[in-house]
Design an enzyme around this catalytic site. Structure first.
Site, PDB file in Angstrom:
ATOM      1  CG  ASP A  77      82.364  46.667  -1.749  1.00 47.35           C
ATOM      2  OD1 ASP A  77      83.294  46.294  -2.496  1.00 47.35           O
ATOM      3  OD2 ASP A  77      82.493  47.608  -0.941  1.00 47.35           O
TER       4      ASP A  77
HETATM    5  C1  NOJ Z   1      86.050  46.857  -1.853  1.00 51.14           C
HETATM    6  C2  NOJ Z   1      85.761  48.321  -1.667  1.00 51.14           C
HETATM    7  O1  NOJ Z   1      84.880  48.504  -0.581  1.00 51.14           O
HETATM    8  C3  NOJ Z   1      85.167  48.983  -2.891  1.00 51.14           C
HETATM    9  O2  NOJ Z   1      85.115  50.361  -2.667  1.00 51.14           O
HETATM   10  C4  NOJ Z   1      85.956  48.653  -4.122  1.00 51.14           C
HETATM   11  O3  NOJ Z   1      85.408  49.299  -5.237  1.00 51.14           O
HETATM   12  C5  NOJ Z   1      85.988  47.150  -4.314  1.00 51.14           C
HETATM   13  N1  NOJ Z   1      86.609  46.541  -3.156  1.00 51.14           N
HETATM   14  C6  NOJ Z   1      86.729  46.747  -5.579  1.00 51.14           C
HETATM   15  O4  NOJ Z   1      88.069  46.979  -5.462  1.00 51.14           O
END
Ligand code: NOJ
Length: 754
Positions: A299
């Protein structure tokens, strides 16, 4: 190792041969296996020709959004372009638009030495330029076909804008509605979450991953991110491996079985191990047990966050722990970029580990057709013809109305008669184009939102419609109350559109109190004192604690955040053009203090009994929810009778088949969602009081009955034992069938040892 310069003709030749093989492989399994081997050989030769830096580049993902392109799209700056040219990036996220993605892809495939195409990722969560309901709302449809269609349209639109990969579906089970990200998933239930997760994967990926309208799915957040303590985002998770395997992991497995190509590691830790460094999750379970052969992306910055977790001392150790655990691509932590080469030198990471991560990423790039056509047929023209196509808007309206749940309808106040009388429309969400899109609507244009007021005006053209805002979503300004009371006095019926803003749910948007925010309830009370019938239309991204509203208002419509077609969908339901068909994917508590409150809890040694003191309960609130999981009304009523289990003695290899008679006892046609819950009465380990195992929708004309059969393999009754194996234990089971998780029509069966 000598550097082999990959020439473009050779790459194209390899790709061409593969396309041919893959086409043949659609037909037979051996041919498919052969094509798979062909891809692996091609990957071997690509990897053999890469420098260590180029290999590391494949494992690095950068975000766009740092500059704005000529068409207003987000893109990247000159420095990032130079990185692509140098082979330093395998993927970009947050870059969209056919023109921009083509321009950047051209740098990768024509100007970089390795000529490996980039994979463009984006959070396509509930539509792209046509915004559908938030995923929690879509789950309330209990209609996997609708959810699949929504994902398919999101994919078709995003793919036309050069996106290849969506960071969805989010399949985190969420039992605590304080957690803002509950809006992005399918709610509290493992089975419903699995069905919906798989439907989304099918929708995104289509029938072929290399189809230019398909996106490769990324199942997230692996794992148990939704179990954050206290419902606070990013927070610690501590749970038994049995609960992890039985409650939180099955939707991931279901998404994988539906073909999901990639996974995203979560921010949280589980039992002291940060997920982005968890070998147990990413290797033992995902690769060894589940045989996943795609790749895992971190993430955002989560590899770097291993440091504040106290799981790594510095970025180098964070990169080491992540890649050695099985994490393949670094989203924006820069830890792989900055540390992997020196970790290899220090022999803390092997080249074989890096090669394996590159292989997994290239495998997906092959599968989605990037080596055959790095542009996947995008063009500005195709993009223009695809985005917000009228058929997409029509589908968004249909999915939106299917997502609405009717919670209360005293004396059949609904449906309203269109075209007559005076309607007061009040509330901060009634004429609001920003908030109904909900969380994760980045690419959307909120000007396309049809507001509740606009929908009502269109559907009830002959009525007198008076609108006033009354109050804000948040805050305590009461200056609009008098006007609201005033229009209510002049009205025959009042529609109050209340709830949460789009940024009260979603990432880092948790609430400690889940009643209506601000002074909305005060406004409702002031308007209610006028004495006119009130229809409360709720817009929100979680379950809400609305005890006063439920006790004092005659009609409540849960509309969540429905996206662009909000107003049309709400008006369709209010005026009866569409009889509500949605059911709750989450329990509605009476007060915030009851949460986490979910239907499939354990019984305890002192099961709750509100008349007995020494039982598991609170002194100041009944133990039951306000509305149970699975609940939802429509404009007719149904009666259940004659529950029978076809074969009350079952072997573990049998199917459990249950029959029930459902009758439409009202005067309108309607849909019922027949739900089957099972309780394993006695186990070596304690079991939940009941678990949803199947559901089936039935449409019945007034007075009509249907014999509904629900069947599941007995193996679906398995759970994880002390040995961490899932088995069905012989013994007695209770089957409940009915309209929601409080169904009390029950029958018994027994599983016998084979
Ligand atoms: C953080 C988020 O937790 C995740 O769900 C997302 O896909 C990513 N950022 C990318 O934007």
């Amino acid at each position: 190792m000598t550097n082999v310069k990959l020439s473009r003709p050779i790459l194209l030749l390899v790709a061409g041969l593969l396309v041919l093989q893959i086409a043949v492989a659609q037909k037979s399994t051996p041919a498919r296996a052969q094509a798979g081997r062909g891809v692996e050989h091609a990957i071997d030769s690509i990897i053999a020709g890469l420098t260590l830096q180029e290999k590391i580049g494949q494992l690095v993902q950068y975000t766009g959004g740092w500059s704005t392109g000529p068409t207003g799209e987000q893109t990247i700056n000159q420095e990032q372009r130079a990185i692509i040219r140098a082979g330093g990036a395998g993927s970009l996220l947050n870059v969209t638009g056919a023109a921009e993605t083509r321009a950047l892809q051209r740098i990768a495939v024509e100007e970089s030495r390795s000529r490996i195409p980039l994979i463009f990722g984006l959070d396509v969560i509930h539509g792209f330029k046509t915004t559908f309901p938030i995923p929690l709302a879509e789950a309330a449809s209990w209609d996997p076909a609708a959810v699949e269609l929504s994902a398919r349209i999101g994919a078709t639109e995003a793919a036309s804008a050069g996106v290849h990969w969506t960071f969805a579906p989010m399949v985190d089970i969420a039992r605590d509605p304080r957690w803002g990200r509950i809006a992005e998933g399918s709610g509290e239930d493992t089975y419903l979450g699995s069905v919906m997760g798989a439907a989304r994967v099918r929708g995104f990926q289509g029938t072929r991953l290399d189809d230019p309208t398909s996106l490769v799915a990324c199942v997230k957040h692996y794992a148990a991110y939704g179990a954050a303590e206290g419902g606070r985002d990013y927070n610690t998770v501590d749970m038994s491996e049995q609960t992890l395997r039985d409650v939180y992991l099955p939707p991931f497995k279901a998404a994988l079985d539906a073909g999901a190509g990639t996974f995203m590691a979560s921010f949280n830790e589980i039992n002291g191990v940060a997920s982005s460094g968890s070998r147990f999750l990413m290797t033992t379970v995902l690769r060894d047990e589940w045989k996943f052969d795609g790749f895992v992306v971190s993430d955002w910055g989560s590899i770097g966050e291993l440091i504040p977790h106290g799981f790594a001392a510095d970025p180098g150790q964070a990169a080491e722990r992540a890649i050695n655990a099985g994490l393949d691509m670094d989203m924006e932590a820069r830890a792989f970029r900055d540390s992997l080469a020196s970790l290899v030198k220090q022999k803390r990471v092997t080249v074989a580990t890096i090669d394996e991560a590159v292989r997994r990423i290239l495998r997906i790039k092959f599968r989605i057709g990037l080596f055959a056509d790095p542009y996947r047929g995008t063009s500005v023209e195709r993009e223009k013809n695809t985005l917000r196509h009228p058929s997409h808007i029509a589908a968004a309206r249909n999915v939106a109305r299917r997502s609405i749940v009717l919670l209360k309808n005293e004396h059949n106040l609904l449906p309203l008669t269109p075209g007559t009388g005076a309607i007061a429309v009040i509330g901060p969400l009634a004429q609001n184009k920003r908030d109904p899109v909900g969380t994760w609507a980045g690419p959307t244009d909120t000007n396309h939102v049809v507001t509740a007021l606009e929908g009502i005006q269109e559907a009830a053209a002959g009525a007198m419609i008076m609108y006033t805002r009354g109050c804000g979503i948040d805050g305590n300004d009461t200056t609009g109350f008098a006007a609201a009371v005033n229009v209510a006095r002049k009205a025959d019926v009042v529609v109050m559109v209340m709830g949460e803003s789009n940024d009260m749910s979603g990432e880092a948007c948790c609430r400690s109190f889940i009643g209506l925010p601000g002074n909305q309830l005060d406004l409702i009370k002031a308007v209610q004192a006028v004495g006119k019938p009130i229809v409360l239309v709720l817009m929100n991204g979680r379950s809400l604690a609305i005890s006063w509203e439920a006790a004092n208002l005659p009609a409540i419509v849960e509309s969540w955040h429905l996206g662009h077609e909000t107003g049309h969908a709400i008006a369709d339901v209010l005026f009866g053009a569409y009889a509500p068909t949605g059911r709750l994917p989450v329990t509605f508590p009476r007060v915030t203090g009851q949460v986490p409150l979910y239907y499939n809890h354990k019984n305890t040694g002192r099961p709750f009994n509100d008349t007995v003191h020494y039982t598991t309960r609170y002194l100041d609130v009944p133990s039951t929810p306000l509305y149970p999981f699975g609940f939802g009304l429509t404009y007719t009523t149904f009666a259940y009778s004659g529950l029978t289990i076809e074969n009350a003695k079952l072997r573990t290899t049998d199917s459990l088949r249950v029959r029930v008679m459902v009758k439409n006892t009202g005067s309108r046609a309607g849909d019922e969602v027949v739900q089957m819950y099972v309780r394993d009465d006695v186990g070596t380990l304690t079991r939940p009081v009941r678990e949803l195992k199947a559901f089936q929708r039935v449409h019945l004309a007034p007075g009509a009955s249907a014999n509904v059969t629900l069947a599941i393999p007995v193996s679906d009754l398995a759970y994880t034992g002390l040995d961490m194996k899932r088995t069905v234990e012989p013994g007695s089971f209770t089957v409940f069938v009915g309209a929601n998780a409080a169904a009390d029509l029950a029958a018994h069966c027994e599983v016998v040892a084979r």
